[in-house]
Structure formats: C-alpha cells, structure tokens
Design a protein around this motif. Structure first.
Motif, PDB file in Angstrom:
ATOM      1  N   HIS A  88     -30.228 -37.286  22.711  1.00 16.22           N
ATOM      2  CA  HIS A  88     -31.556 -36.933  21.968  1.00 16.22           C
ATOM      3  C   HIS A  88     -32.045 -38.204  21.224  1.00 16.22           C
ATOM      4  O   HIS A  88     -31.278 -39.012  21.236  1.00 16.22           O
ATOM      5  N   ASP A 147     -30.228 -42.764  15.466  1.00 18.23           N
ATOM      6  CA  ASP A 147     -28.698 -43.310  15.551  1.00 18.23           C
ATOM      7  C   ASP A 147     -28.503 -43.263  16.829  1.00 18.23           C
ATOM      8  O   ASP A 147     -27.113 -43.533  17.364  1.00 18.23           O
ATOM      9  N   HIS A 148     -29.121 -42.705  17.814  1.00 16.57           N
ATOM     10  CA  HIS A 148     -28.981 -42.736  19.157  1.00 16.57           C
ATOM     11  C   HIS A 148     -29.718 -43.499  20.132  1.00 16.57           C
ATOM     12  O   HIS A 148     -29.624 -44.012  21.392  1.00 16.57           O
ATOM     13  N   ASP A 200     -24.246 -34.858  19.461  1.00 19.53           N
ATOM     14  CA  ASP A 200     -24.426 -34.206  17.997  1.00 19.53           C
ATOM     15  C   ASP A 200     -24.466 -32.718  18.016  1.00 19.53           C
ATOM     16  O   ASP A 200     -24.852 -32.076  17.101  1.00 19.53           O
ATOM     17  N   HIS A 234     -20.272 -38.469  16.440  1.00 22.50           N
ATOM     18  CA  HIS A 234     -19.968 -38.743  15.055  1.00 22.50           C
ATOM     19  C   HIS A 234     -18.533 -38.112  14.719  1.00 22.50           C
ATOM     20  O   HIS A 234     -18.210 -38.080  13.369  1.00 22.50           O
TER      21      HIS A 234
HETATM   22 ZN    ZN Z   1     -26.444 -38.617  15.547  1.00 21.62          ZN
END
Ligand code: ZN
Length: 304
Positions: free
Chosen positions: A125, A129-130, A234, A279
């Motif tokens: 997505h 952070d990706h 996630d 995560h």
């Molecule tokens: Zn994330």
C-alpha cells in the motif's frame, strides 16, 4: 543504552554489529527479510477502540511503553526464477525525526543485492513507510528504468482523493502521507502495473488485494515445493494476535481491517505457513497458532 556503533552505524566505518537481514527458502524461492530500522510511535495509535487502561496494561505486559514504542519496519526480497522482487521499500530518508529508519538501501547493498538487479517491486500500500524508500534520490537512480511496480488499481485510485475520516493518526502524518503517495505516483507513473484482485509476479509469487488497512492494500503469497509464506504488510500488528479486534489508528477502514486480519490469521493457523509482516519485530518470521478466541505468534527458531 545502545553502543554508538549501533546507533550510528553509517558513521562508524565498521560493519553493523547486527546485519539486520534474515534469509530462508520457501521451496525453490529465496526469501530475505531486511530491517529498514525502527521508528518511534505513540502506543495510543495501536488500539483506538479500547479503554486506555486496557491498552496500557497490554503494553506493560509486553515490557514496552508506556507512551512510545519502537515500530519495526521490515522489507522483503524474493528471488524466483529469473525475477528479483522487492516487497515494499521502507521509510526512506526524507522525513526528519526518524534517524533509525530508512536503512534498507544500505542493508540491501550489504546483503550483496544490487538495486539494478531488481526486476519487480510489489507495493502492499502507498503509506510513506512502504514507498518512502523509493523516493530516495540514490535509489531512484540505481533502479532500472523499466522496473515493474505492482500495486492494486484500488490503491492508485484511493490516493487520488484519500479519505482519512476513520483514521486516528498523529499530526502531521495525514498531510505527509498524501504528499508522499502523490510524489510516488508521479515519480513512477511509467513503471506502475496496476492489478485488480490478484497478480502472479513470478512463479509462486502472488500479490492479492485484501483492502482494509487501505482500500487497495494487498498481501503477498509465496508458494513453492509444498511450502508457503505470506507477507501480511499492514494487515497485522504486534497487538493483533491477542486482540485482532483492536482498531489501529493508521487503518483507513478499521472494521474491514479486523475482518481481513482474522481471515489472514485463521488461514495461516490452518495451513501452518510462515507469516512475515512489516511491523512485527525483526526478523518477523514465524507461524500462527489458534489460542482460544485469539491467536498466538510462534516465532521461528533462528536457523544460522
Ligand atoms: Zn506500515
């Protein structure tokens, strides 16, 4: 207190004490988990639909918190046939305040993987952070111009007019997420190969739309020689085993996220496959067991 070499590995001139990469094989497919580092997050974002005392008790039991904790960030590299596939790219270096994240390009190189050898990238997505790692200038330069980036059509459509109505993110995160996703789409418009429900990126490597966390969120299934691994992106956080029904502040559709999470955990428990998620604490390789009404994370015994 961490030794200085771990806090500032790039300044030390030495190899990192912890290489932060973990390799395994799933049948004929090579799998490498690389840590992009960690970033501090408020614990309150991990459960927005429960009493703060209940949330605090969970973190206390984990010896974490009380207010902030280090959020792991894992990136995956897969080799299947003649394809080298990167799954997500970490945070990148353009966001001030997160000096311990954005390590993936350097660690990928340390693992002997040249960015120019990457044929395909799967983006679970478009949160920063990706995709942030792909916006690092040096990474952009080193990737081949014809690299294929697989992301769901629903995700691309969502970020044209993103909806943060049901999220509970600290400020200024929503604005930064919008900006980063827009920059990513602009930088890689020619590389994006949007897919609908499913995409077989290489033999035994299938990206599949789940929705939930974002409407276009996907997971990656790896299957070869009777073995299986799922990269959950996630759809799953550390609290999700004990409390799959806890809403996360970064979820754009928390109710759907719960359904996606429970389905994923049930499937993983039934199949006994490996599960890896962005995560979960590095190296984030383990399996899932059913534990009453909830689930239990069974970390793999490290194989050196
Ligand atoms: Zn994330």
């Amino acid at each position: 207190m961490k030794p200085d070499i771990m806090a500032n590995p790039e300044k030390s001139g030495f190899e990192e004490l912890v290489p932060s990469r973990y390799a395994l094989r799933v049948g004929e497919i090579d799998v490498l988990v690389i840590s992009d580092g960690v970033l501090p997050l408020p614990t309150e974002t991990m459960a927005t639909n429960v009493d703060p005392d209940v949330r605090a008790a969970w973190f206390k039991d984990m010896f974490v918190g009380p207010d902030m904790f280090d959020w792991a960030l894992n990136v995956l590299v897969l080799r299947s046939g003649d394809k080298t596939i990167l799954v997500d790219a970490g945070l990148g270096g353009q966001f001030p305040g997160f000096p311990r994240a954005g390590q993936f390009p350097r660690r990928l190189e340390a693992a002997g993987i040249d960015l120019a050898s990457v044929t395909d990238i799967i983006i679970t997505h478009m949160h920063m952070d990706h995709v942030g790692g792909l916006l690092v200038e040096d990474v952009k330069q080193r990737l081949r111009p014809d690299v294929r980036i697989h992301v769901t059509a629903a995700e691309v459509a969502f970020w044209r007019t993103p909806d943060f109505e049901q999220t509970a993110m600290p400020n200024p995160v929503p604005a930064v997420l919008r900006k980063t996703a827009a920059q990513f789409i602009e930088a890689y418009a020619a590389n994006i190969r949007a897919f609908d429900a499913e995409c077989e990126v290489a033999p035994g490597v299938v990206a599949r739309l789940t929705g939930g966390h974002t409407p276009g969120h996907c997971v990656v299934h790896v299957a070869s020689g009777g073995e299986r691994l799922t990269f959950a992106g996630d759809a799953l956080f550390p609290v999700g085993f004990d409390h799959p029904d806890w809403h996360n502040g970064f979820e754009h559709d928390p109710e759907e996220s719960v359904r996606v999470r429970v389905r994923l955990l049930r499937d993983a428990a039934a199949s006994g496959e490996y599960l890896v998620a962005t995560h979960l604490p590095f190296p984030s390789v383990g399996r899932v067991a059913v534990d009453g009404d909830a689930f239990r994370w069974v970390a793999s015994f490290w194989d050196f």
